[in-house]
Scaffold this motif. Structure first.
Motif, PDB file in Angstrom:
ATOM      1  N   VAL A 188     -18.287   8.912  17.341  1.00  0.00           N
ATOM      2  CA  VAL A 188     -18.646   8.739  18.761  1.00  0.00           C
ATOM      3  C   VAL A 188     -17.444   8.178  19.513  1.00  0.00           C
ATOM      4  O   VAL A 188     -16.540   7.589  18.914  1.00  0.00           O
ATOM      5  N   GLU A 189     -17.459   8.432  20.836  1.00  0.00           N
ATOM      6  CA  GLU A 189     -16.452   7.854  21.729  1.00  0.00           C
ATOM      7  C   GLU A 189     -17.153   6.973  22.743  1.00  0.00           C
ATOM      8  O   GLU A 189     -18.152   7.365  23.334  1.00  0.00           O
ATOM      9  N   ARG A 190     -16.620   5.793  22.943  1.00  0.00           N
ATOM     10  CA  ARG A 190     -17.183   4.887  23.949  1.00  0.00           C
ATOM     11  C   ARG A 190     -16.095   3.932  24.408  1.00  0.00           C
ATOM     12  O   ARG A 190     -15.059   3.797  23.756  1.00  0.00           O
ATOM     13  N   GLN A 246     -15.060   5.894  17.443  1.00  0.00           N
ATOM     14  CA  GLN A 246     -15.649   5.120  16.347  1.00  0.00           C
ATOM     15  C   GLN A 246     -16.223   6.043  15.272  1.00  0.00           C
ATOM     16  O   GLN A 246     -16.835   7.078  15.592  1.00  0.00           O
ATOM     17  N   LEU A 247     -15.971   5.635  14.038  1.00  0.00           N
ATOM     18  CA  LEU A 247     -16.592   6.300  12.895  1.00  0.00           C
ATOM     19  C   LEU A 247     -17.615   5.322  12.317  1.00  0.00           C
ATOM     20  O   LEU A 247     -17.267   4.223  11.887  1.00  0.00           O
ATOM     21  N   VAL A 248     -18.862   5.717  12.334  1.00  0.00           N
ATOM     22  CA  VAL A 248     -19.953   4.864  11.833  1.00  0.00           C
ATOM     23  C   VAL A 248     -20.495   5.496  10.544  1.00  0.00           C
ATOM     24  O   VAL A 248     -20.898   6.680  10.550  1.00  0.00           O
ATOM     25  N   PHE A 249     -20.486   4.706   9.447  1.00  0.00           N
ATOM     26  CA  PHE A 249     -21.045   5.193   8.172  1.00  0.00           C
ATOM     27  C   PHE A 249     -21.677   3.993   7.448  1.00  0.00           C
ATOM     28  O   PHE A 249     -21.571   2.835   7.892  1.00  0.00           O
ATOM     29  N   TYR A 250     -22.344   4.267   6.342  1.00  0.00           N
ATOM     30  CA  TYR A 250     -23.126   3.235   5.643  1.00  0.00           C
ATOM     31  C   TYR A 250     -22.682   3.157   4.182  1.00  0.00           C
ATOM     32  O   TYR A 250     -22.443   4.187   3.530  1.00  0.00           O
ATOM     33  N   GLU A 251     -22.592   1.886   3.687  1.00  0.00           N
ATOM     34  CA  GLU A 251     -22.187   1.630   2.294  1.00  0.00           C
ATOM     35  C   GLU A 251     -23.121   0.562   1.687  1.00  0.00           C
ATOM     36  O   GLU A 251     -23.575  -0.357   2.390  1.00  0.00           O
ATOM     37  N   ARG A 252     -23.350   0.717   0.363  1.00  0.00           N
ATOM     38  CA  ARG A 252     -24.191  -0.253  -0.359  1.00  0.00           C
ATOM     39  C   ARG A 252     -23.282  -1.209  -1.120  1.00  0.00           C
ATOM     40  O   ARG A 252     -22.463  -0.789  -1.937  1.00  0.00           O
ATOM     41  N   VAL A 253     -23.403  -2.487  -0.831  1.00  0.00           N
ATOM     42  CA  VAL A 253     -22.567  -3.514  -1.448  1.00  0.00           C
ATOM     43  C   VAL A 253     -23.488  -4.581  -2.023  1.00  0.00           C
ATOM     44  O   VAL A 253     -24.270  -5.210  -1.268  1.00  0.00           O
ATOM     45  N   GLU A 254     -23.383  -4.785  -3.377  1.00  0.00           N
ATOM     46  CA  GLU A 254     -24.156  -5.815  -4.070  1.00  0.00           C
ATOM     47  C   GLU A 254     -25.640  -5.688  -3.749  1.00  0.00           C
ATOM     48  O   GLU A 254     -26.339  -6.659  -3.446  1.00  0.00           O
ATOM     49  N   GLY A 255     -26.093  -4.425  -3.716  1.00  0.00           N
ATOM     50  CA  GLY A 255     -27.529  -4.172  -3.536  1.00  0.00           C
ATOM     51  C   GLY A 255     -27.984  -4.204  -2.097  1.00  0.00           C
ATOM     52  O   GLY A 255     -29.181  -4.026  -1.840  1.00  0.00           O
TER      53      GLY A 255
END
Length: 417
Positions: free
Chosen positions: A84-86, A101-110
């Motif tokens: 997205v651009e803002r 902006q690059l928005v993504f999701y990661e799992r860290v320590e559950g």
């Protein structure tokens, strides 16, 4: 508009259209490439951040490029990766600036985290504008240089054409000259000059043949006419002629005189049309000519009880003196011949205008048709129908304007120069 100016006009319009379209296309092309590069940098940054989150026990201390930022926010559930651009507030610049902006999701320590990598676009946009403006300026400068060079070359290359044109403008067929030109390296101009030379050669020969034919025809007609008139005069001396024979001889004499006058008028008309009278160099004062012609026609004026009014100033057009004599004589003769007994002639001469007004019977055709050869309104045996045609031809040859108007009983002939 001149030919070269029209060509330059179309070249400028085409160049402006091409430059505008090219600048727009170049802007969007560079912008697309920059966006693609920004997207690649964001994806590389994502890969690095993801690796650190998976292999390091603590949250990463990741130093991005200057102006970029990394933000991790805990979330319950993951979402879709998005670009997205803002506009965000930049604390350093103390103003809102554009970011991608690059928005993504990661799992860290559950636990799930939403990772947001923001990349500043302001510097890239400034670079984009600078590149586009620079390239556009260079291209515009190149186009202007090409247009100026093309205009200069065109004017230089077209000089032979303008030289030929000036020679044609100053060409006078009555001088029997044949236009010749120096050899040209341009094939088209050389062909043009050869065609002009051949044309003027044929024209000079044709003009000379026509002139000789006119002179010979006039001479050959005048000789038998002189013989006829001489024989008629001799026959008139014969006292044994009956009245009917004398009447027949009178009609023959009148017809022969008309034929002689017609021959002289047509010869004069042909000479004027062929421009055998050299152009004048100084204005001719028409006042002495008008006064002299009025004295010559005084008997005819008194016989018909015509009143002549004059308001004349010492002025006149630039023309051959002989043509000025013919012009005034025909105008006054026409005003007397087509006047009514007890009528009026009003002659006005002032700056750049000679007006001859006379009373007379109304005409039932367009006055402009009276300038045609052998055109007469009514029956006037003494008229050849060439007087106004001669006047019209003289005016055309000398660049003057002749008009014929009617106003009630008045017939108005106006010569302007």
């Amino acid at each position: 508009m001149k030919l070269l100016e029209r060509i330059l006009k179309y070249q400028i319009i085409t160049s402006l259209c091409v430059l505008t379209l090219g600048a727009v296309l170049f802007y969007f092309s560079v912008n697309y490439l920059i966006n693609q590069e920004v997207n690649k940098e964001l994806m590389r940054s994502k890969a690095k951040v993801s690796w650190q989150l998976r292999h390091i026990d603590e949250l990463p201390v990741y130093i991005l490029q200057l102006g970029d930022s990394l933000q991790l926010d805990p979330v319950r559930y993951p979402g879709q990766m998005a670009l997205v651009e803002r506009k965000l507030f930049n604390d350093i610049e103390n103003e809102c600036q554009p970011y991608r902006q690059l928005v993504f999701y990661e799992r860290v320590e559950g636990a799930w985290y939403r990772v947001t990598i923001s990349k500043l676009l302001a510097q890239r946009q400034q670079l984009l504008e600078a590149v586009v403006m620079t390239v556009t300026f260079i291209v515009a400068l190149l186009l202007i240089s090409l247009l100026l060079l093309n205009s200069w070359l065109s004017r230089r290359l077209w000089q032979p054409f303008y030289k030929t044109l000036r020679a044609l403008d100053s060409y006078q067929v009555e001088k029997h000259e044949v236009l010749t030109f120096s050899k040209q390296h341009t094939v088209e101009f050389e062909q043009l000059n050869q065609s002009v030379t051949q044309f003027t050669d044929r024209l000079a020969a044709t003009y000379q043949n026509l002139k000789e034919f006119t002179e010979n025809a006039s001479h050959e007609i005048q000789t038998p006419l002189a013989v006829i008139l001489s024989k008629i005069e001799s026959l008139f001396q014969d006292e044994s002629l009956r009245e009917s024979q004398v009447l027949a001889l009178s009609e023959i004499s009148e017809a022969a005189n008309r034929l002689a006058k017609l021959n002289q008028a047509l010869l004069l008309l042909t000479k004027i049309e062929n421009r055998q009278f050299l152009a004048g160099t100084e204005p001719i004062n028409l006042v002495p000519i008008i006064n002299r012609k009025l004295r010559d026609l005084e008997d005819l004026i008194e016989q018909r009880e015509i009143t002549v009014k004059t308001a004349i100033e010492p002025t006149g057009p630039v023309m051959h003196p002989a043509l000025a004599e013919v012009l005034v004589n025909n105008l006054l003769t026409n005003a007397i011949r087509y006047n009514m007994n007890g009528g009026t002639i009003d002659i006005t001469l002032h700056a750049a205008r000679l007006v001859v007004r006379n009373t007379g019977a109304p005409i039932h055709i367009d006055p402009e048709l009276m300038f045609e050869r052998f055109r007469k309104e009514g029956t006037h045996s003494a008229s050849l129908g060439l007087g106004l045609a001669l006047v019209k031809t003289i005016c055309q040859v000398n660049g003057q304007t002749l008009t014929y108007e009617t106003d009630g009983p008045w017939h108005i002939l106006t010569v302007t120069w």
